[in-house]
Design an enzyme around this catalytic site. Structure first.
Site, PDB file in Angstrom:
ATOM      1  N   ASN A 209      -6.282  -2.512   2.152  1.00  0.00           N
ATOM      2  CA  ASN A 209      -6.061  -3.988   2.078  1.00  0.00           C
ATOM      3  C   ASN A 209      -7.823  -4.573   2.097  1.00  0.00           C
ATOM      4  OD1 ASN A 209      -3.914  -4.622   2.622  1.00  0.00           O
ATOM      5  ND2 ASN A 209      -3.891  -4.635   4.464  1.00  0.00           N
TER       6      ASN A 209
ATOM      7  N   ARG B  86       0.949  -1.383   0.291  1.00  0.00           N
ATOM      8  CA  ARG B  86       0.230  -0.099   0.705  1.00  0.00           C
ATOM      9  C   ARG B  86       0.958   1.448   0.154  1.00  0.00           C
ATOM     10  NH1 ARG B  86      -3.633  -0.600   4.736  1.00  0.00           N
ATOM     11  NH2 ARG B  86      -1.835  -0.969   5.853  1.00  0.00           N
TER      12      ARG B  86
END
Length: 91
Positions: A36, A18
């Site tokens: 996520n 990320r």
């Protein structure tokens, strides 16, 4: 401006994926978010110029050094985007 929802599967969580996406998207001038998913995938909602979007999606196929990407799925989307690029909580 093209908008895509992207799902990345493989060993992508707990690899810095990320944060890597945030840096890559910011460098390319792409806006949106990354998070996520509970099923182990990473989800992105991104928008930008066609060339920048293609570069980001292509880069997602490799990801950061600790990740192992098995599959990237991208499809057109129309959700409203925030300004800039953010990391969101798990959904």
């Amino acid at each position: 401006m093209m908008m895509q929802r992207v799902f990345v599967s493989g060993k992508v969580q707990k690899t810095g994926y990320r944060d890597w996406v945030v840096r890559k998207a910011t460098d390319l001038g792409v806006v949106g978010w990354v998070r996520n998913l509970k099923d182990g995938r990473i989800e992105l909602l991104v928008a930008g110029e066609d060339e920048a979007m293609t570069a980001l999606i292509d880069a997602c196929r490799d990801g950061p050094p600790l990740a192992r990407v098995d599959h990237v799925e991208a499809r057109a989307d129309t959700e409203r985007l925030p300004k800039g690029f953010t990391k969101r909580f798990t959904a």
